[in-house]
Design an enzyme around this catalytic site. Structure first.
Site, PDB file in Angstrom:
ATOM      1  N   GLY A 167       0.832  -1.199   0.000  1.00 13.72           N
ATOM      2  CA  GLY A 167       0.000   0.000   0.000  1.00 13.72           C
ATOM      3  C   GLY A 167       0.862   1.241   0.000  1.00 13.72           C
ATOM      4  O   GLY A 167       2.061   1.181   0.308  1.00 13.72           O
ATOM      5  N   CYS A 185       5.302  -6.040   1.790  1.00 12.63           N
ATOM      6  CA  CYS A 185       5.666  -4.623   1.795  1.00 12.63           C
ATOM      7  C   CYS A 185       4.920  -3.880   2.916  1.00 12.63           C
ATOM      8  O   CYS A 185       5.225  -4.070   4.085  1.00 12.63           O
ATOM      9  CB  CYS A 185       5.427  -4.014   0.417  1.00 12.63           C
ATOM     10  N   TYR A 186       3.904  -3.070   2.594  1.00 11.17           N
ATOM     11  CA  TYR A 186       3.144  -2.411   3.659  1.00 11.17           C
ATOM     12  C   TYR A 186       2.562  -3.447   4.615  1.00 11.17           C
ATOM     13  O   TYR A 186       2.512  -3.239   5.828  1.00 11.17           O
ATOM     14  CB  TYR A 186       2.014  -1.550   3.078  1.00 11.17           C
ATOM     15  N   HIS A 189       7.904  -7.279  -3.494  1.00 10.32           N
ATOM     16  CA  HIS A 189       6.663  -7.731  -4.132  1.00 10.32           C
ATOM     17  C   HIS A 189       6.908  -9.001  -4.951  1.00 10.32           C
ATOM     18  O   HIS A 189       7.382  -8.933  -6.083  1.00 10.32           O
ATOM     19  CB  HIS A 189       6.110  -6.630  -5.043  1.00 10.32           C
ATOM     20  N   GLU A 197       4.681 -10.754  -6.337  1.00 13.52           N
ATOM     21  CA  GLU A 197       3.671 -10.860  -7.396  1.00 13.52           C
ATOM     22  C   GLU A 197       4.081 -10.176  -8.683  1.00 13.52           C
ATOM     23  O   GLU A 197       3.475 -10.398  -9.738  1.00 13.52           O
ATOM     24  CB  GLU A 197       2.330 -10.286  -6.896  1.00 13.52           C
ATOM     25  N   ASP A 246     -16.717 -10.374 -23.050  1.00 14.94           N
ATOM     26  CA  ASP A 246     -17.206 -10.426 -21.671  1.00 14.94           C
ATOM     27  C   ASP A 246     -18.710 -10.659 -21.613  1.00 14.94           C
ATOM     28  O   ASP A 246     -19.185 -11.572 -20.935  1.00 14.94           O
ATOM     29  CB  ASP A 246     -16.855  -9.124 -20.932  1.00 14.94           C
ATOM     30  N   LYS A 291      -9.495 -10.468 -17.502  1.00 14.10           N
ATOM     31  CA  LYS A 291      -9.831 -10.653 -18.914  1.00 14.10           C
ATOM     32  C   LYS A 291      -9.379 -12.014 -19.446  1.00 14.10           C
ATOM     33  O   LYS A 291     -10.132 -12.706 -20.131  1.00 14.10           O
ATOM     34  CB  LYS A 291      -9.194  -9.534 -19.751  1.00 14.10           C
TER      35      LYS A 291
END
Length: 511
Positions: free
Chosen positions: A55, A82-83, A169, A171, A227, A367
């Site tokens: 964050g 992290c945060y 991070h 990710e 979609d 997506k």
């Protein structure tokens, strides 16, 4: 069937959705919840583990976002990123302080203790860091498992309580073995087995729709894109002819697109009501140049037309939409006042006005996941990989007033872009590729005659989910053929430029 679930508490990081994506790529179901979700709500998901996201704030700020303290007593593994690491440190009695040397970007960490989280990733890692504070001292019971030149505690673990934390991070693609670290947490720490697949999603979603809809009738607003089509197919499998789809031709679609859509849905045997309201949309857009006003006019007109069509077709209980997770994220911020980047068609207006209950089967999907569902449902490759197209259509690709003549210019230019990109084998590699008509006229020369015509900008980006995007390095020969064809074949455009802006700081669409 209840899937093993990892709950991600969102503290406002731009990377939060990537955590969920990486876990889903490992076939582990993950759900993102606001940071202040009560533990009672979290427990309803029966989580196998909890992840605290990064964050933008500092834990030392009086208004810093915090989860319930009881999260650390939930009895499941917790990973702070992290945060999230700084919050865990502060909540459990360690010390967080401003870093003498802030780390933003690539950093190198040294593994001091593999533990389960950092097993089999090597002794040194290049990682993506983004922090101005650091952990000065770990809480009691924690072991320092990694360090860096600027962070004495780059990772830490309390094996007894199954608490883990990283000051980087995992990710983000720039972090070496980042997905492997998340795999270690999901499989080795939390005991997940990877039981979430698109096939299981399809079957469970059909069951959930049947339960939600009961004996009711559903109306679906079809845009013609992936979609809404995938959403409609799922609902049709669940409730059959109690679904009716409405397609509204808004007059700002691509070349021959409305007719192509009509034929496609006839082949899919979806019950379709086709409403040509193109002139009404163009009348209401006359003289309008502000991009947000264009979006709002198109959204409001769509609601008017949709409402009229639905009333002709009888009573409906539910409205189906192809809303995806990025639509939700871009329209609502989890921390502080919402900073709406642009208004989205799918997330407001119609349900309240017509007192519909919403059916949004793809709301938690990205997506590429929606495309995977489409493949699972038997949709052809060419359609599944159709590039995203904005709800307001070409109106947000014409800078300035939307007129019939300018639409015709852009349609022809845009068709050339699509043809050349496909011919060169780049279509599937790109997230989006299209032309934009600029309100700029410049001098040119054709033959011996002077011209004073419009400029077209070409936009081509690469992305996984549209949340971030990088401009595509298209071959010069391809750009050359696009430019040559547009200038030669589209009377009214005499100059072509290429957009080399990424998102952020730009958006993919120009308006």
């Amino acid at each position: 069937m209840n899937h093993q679930t990892l709950v991600v508490l969102d503290f406002g990081s731009q990377f939060t959705q990537l955590i969920a994506r990486r876990l889903r790529e490992l076939s582990v179901y993950s759900e993102i919840l606001p940071y202040n979700t009560p533990l009672a709500e979290i427990r309803k998901r029966e989580p196998a583990g909890i992840i605290l996201s990064g964050g933008p704030r500092s834990v030392s700020e009086p208004t810093a976002p915090r989860c319930e303290a009881a999260v650390f007593d939930a009895g499941v593994p917790v990973l702070g990123i992290c945060y999230g690491m700084q919050l865990m440190t502060d909540a459990l009695g360690g010390e967080v302080a401003p870093a003498p040397h802030r780390e933003f970007g690539l950093a190198t960490i040294r593994i001091e203790d593999e533990a389960p989280l950092l097993a089999s990733v090597g002794s040194e890692l290049r990682v993506w860091a983004s922090h101005g504070d650091f952990v000065k001292s770990a809480p009691s019971g924690f072991t320092v498992t990694a360090t860096s030149a600027n962070a004495p505690v780059a990772a830490m673990a309390d094996e007894d309580r199954r608490f883990y934390a990283l000051l980087f991070h995992p990710e983000v693609a720039h972090t070496d073995h980042g997905t492997h670290i998340l795999r270690n947490f999901a499989f080795d720490v939390c005991g997940c087995t990877g039981d979430w697949t698109m096939a299981s999603f399809v079957q469970e979603t059909i069951g959930a729709i049947r339960k939600q809809v009961g004996d009711g009738r559903v109306v679906c607003g079809l845009s013609g894109g992936v979609d809404s089509t995938v959403a409609a197919l799922l609902i049709h499998k669940a409730v059959g002819d109690r679904l009716t789809c409405i397609f509204v031709d808004n007059g700002v679609m691509r070349q021959d697109e409305a007719e192509q859509i009509r034929k496609r849905f006839e082949r899919l045997h979806l019950p379709l009501d086709f409403a040509d309201a193109s002139q009404l949309f163009l009348d209401r857009l006359a003289g309008v140049t502000d991009p947000e006003q264009k979006r709002k006019i198109i959204g409001a007109t769509f609601i008017d037309v949709f409402e009229d069509e639905a009333e002709k077709l009888g009573h409906f209980d539910f409205l189906a939409q192809g809303t995806l997770y990025p639509d939700v994220i871009e329209s609502v911020s989890v921390i502080g006042p919402s900073h709406v980047i642009k208004s989205h068609h799918n997330v407001g207006g119609l349900p309240e006005r017509m007192r519909f209950k919403l059916v949004e089967p793809l709301r938690q999907l990205f997506k590429d996941e929606a495309r995977a569902v489409g493949k699972e449902l038997g949709l052809e490759d060419e359609f599944v990989w159709r590039q995203p197209f904005p709800g307001p259509g070409l109106a947000v690709r014409i800078l300035g007033e939307v007129t019939t003549s300018r639409l015709n210019l852009l349609r022809r230019a845009d068709a050339i872009v699509a043809e050349e990109v496909k011919k060169a084998g780049w279509y599937r590699r790109l997230w989006q590729s299209f032309a934009v008509l600029l309100p700029v006229q410049s001098v040119g020369v054709m033959g011996d005659a002077r011209t004073y015509e419009y400029t077209a900008a070409i936009r081509a980006v690469e992305s996984k989910d549209g949340m971030t995007a990088d401009w595509a390095r298209l071959p010069h020969d391809l750009l050359g053929s696009i430019s040559s064809r547009i200038v030669n074949e589209v009377k009214g455009i005499n100059r072509v430029v290429y957009d080399i802006s990424s998102k952020p700081p730009s958006t993919i669409e120009w308006e």
